[in-house]
Scaffold this active site. Sequence first.
Site, PDB file in Angstrom:
ATOM      1  N   SER A  68      33.086  57.665  50.428  1.00  0.00           N
ATOM      2  CA  SER A  68      34.148  58.521  50.942  1.00  0.00           C
ATOM      3  C   SER A  68      33.623  59.305  52.147  1.00  0.00           C
ATOM      4  O   SER A  68      33.182  58.716  53.131  1.00  0.00           O
ATOM      5  CB  SER A  68      34.677  59.438  49.834  1.00  0.00           C
ATOM      6  OG  SER A  68      35.916  60.003  50.186  1.00  0.00           O
TER       7      SER A  68
ATOM      8  N   HIS B 217      37.611  54.020  45.997  1.00  0.00           N
ATOM      9  CA  HIS B 217      38.217  55.082  45.201  1.00  0.00           C
ATOM     10  C   HIS B 217      39.024  54.560  44.007  1.00  0.00           C
ATOM     11  O   HIS B 217      39.854  55.288  43.464  1.00  0.00           O
ATOM     12  CB  HIS B 217      39.147  55.924  46.073  1.00  0.00           C
ATOM     13  CG  HIS B 217      38.451  56.785  47.087  1.00  0.00           C
ATOM     14  ND1 HIS B 217      38.021  56.308  48.303  1.00  0.00           N
ATOM     15  CD2 HIS B 217      38.114  58.089  47.048  1.00  0.00           C
ATOM     16  CE1 HIS B 217      37.463  57.292  48.999  1.00  0.00           C
ATOM     17  NE2 HIS B 217      37.501  58.380  48.259  1.00  0.00           N
TER      18      HIS B 217
ATOM     19  N   GLU C  91      37.692  50.873  53.011  1.00  0.00           N
ATOM     20  CA  GLU C  91      38.534  51.368  51.921  1.00  0.00           C
ATOM     21  C   GLU C  91      38.982  52.767  52.301  1.00  0.00           C
ATOM     22  O   GLU C  91      38.484  53.347  53.260  1.00  0.00           O
ATOM     23  CB  GLU C  91      37.769  51.362  50.593  1.00  0.00           C
ATOM     24  CG  GLU C  91      36.541  52.265  50.548  1.00  0.00           C
ATOM     25  CD  GLU C  91      36.838  53.691  50.128  1.00  0.00           C
ATOM     26  OE1 GLU C  91      37.753  53.899  49.306  1.00  0.00           O
ATOM     27  OE2 GLU C  91      36.157  54.600  50.631  1.00  0.00           O
TER      28      GLU C  91
END
Length: 310
Positions: free
Chosen positions: A118, A280, A215
């Site tokens: 992330s 995630h 992602e």
Amino acid sequence: MTAAERVRAPRLRPGDRVAVVAPSGPLAPERLDRGLDVLRGWDLDPVAAPHARDTHPTLRYLAAADEERARDLQEAWCDPGVKAVFAARGGYGAQRMVDLLDWDAVRAAAPKPLVGFSDVTVLHEAFAVRAGVSTLHGPAVAGEVFLKDDATREHLRRTLFAPETVRTLAPPTARPLVPGRARGVTLGGCLTMLATEVGTPRARRGAAGGLLLLEDIGEPPYRLDRALTQLLRAGWLDGVAGIVLGSWAGCGPYDRVREVLRDRLGGLGVPVAEEFGFGHGDSALTLPLGVPAELDATAGTLVFERPATV
């Protein structure tokens, strides 16, 4: 610098001391404690960085002041007694502190696994470009997925301790968005973080020659379109060898997300595999960055030519 192979870190061994840092958002203390317990269950000796439990006095979305977060990460990385560094969570904040690190000292220290995803994408990119080391796109140890999902924890543990056992990834959900095979060095992470790094000092100039991992979370299709279009317009995707797509949690119905991905990436003329099980999602694979691999988008496999750690 484009997608060149990076120096891999030594694998972990029972009894190793490891550090948990909070380079981005603040933590729920009980989740940090649970994450530390998991690492102890792996026969590791985990320590929380001095400011890992802090919250910025005014900017409550940050774990601590920028200088404190940077100091925690640098001290953990440069301590020869620490054999790995784990990010406790993502969120936001790595961009604010990455330029505060002493990169001469980082380069002088022995490489070690750096694990996170992330917002930690910013650090993965910086350690690759500025220090030339391979890192691990893997779960945050105080994150919900790591704490609740056995498969997520086990894949990270094997990557760290027995990396030769996880050189071939073939998630059952993987399928071709664009069929074909490609070879390159892995790079990437969170799409929006990669897009916001474009044009910043010492950022990677592009993904040429690489297998790009992408992602994201919580970005509706038009925002995904915007981030991908930014990378396309900047020439950042020129020469990319292939693309591996992970989870898109909270980004809307997946058929709409797929339309954007196909529209923006399908014209590159390279293999693209989707739903590859990292990021995630409810379960997450750990993928080494900076390691050469072969993607077979048609078969839904990613085979690393070398183990993630040595």
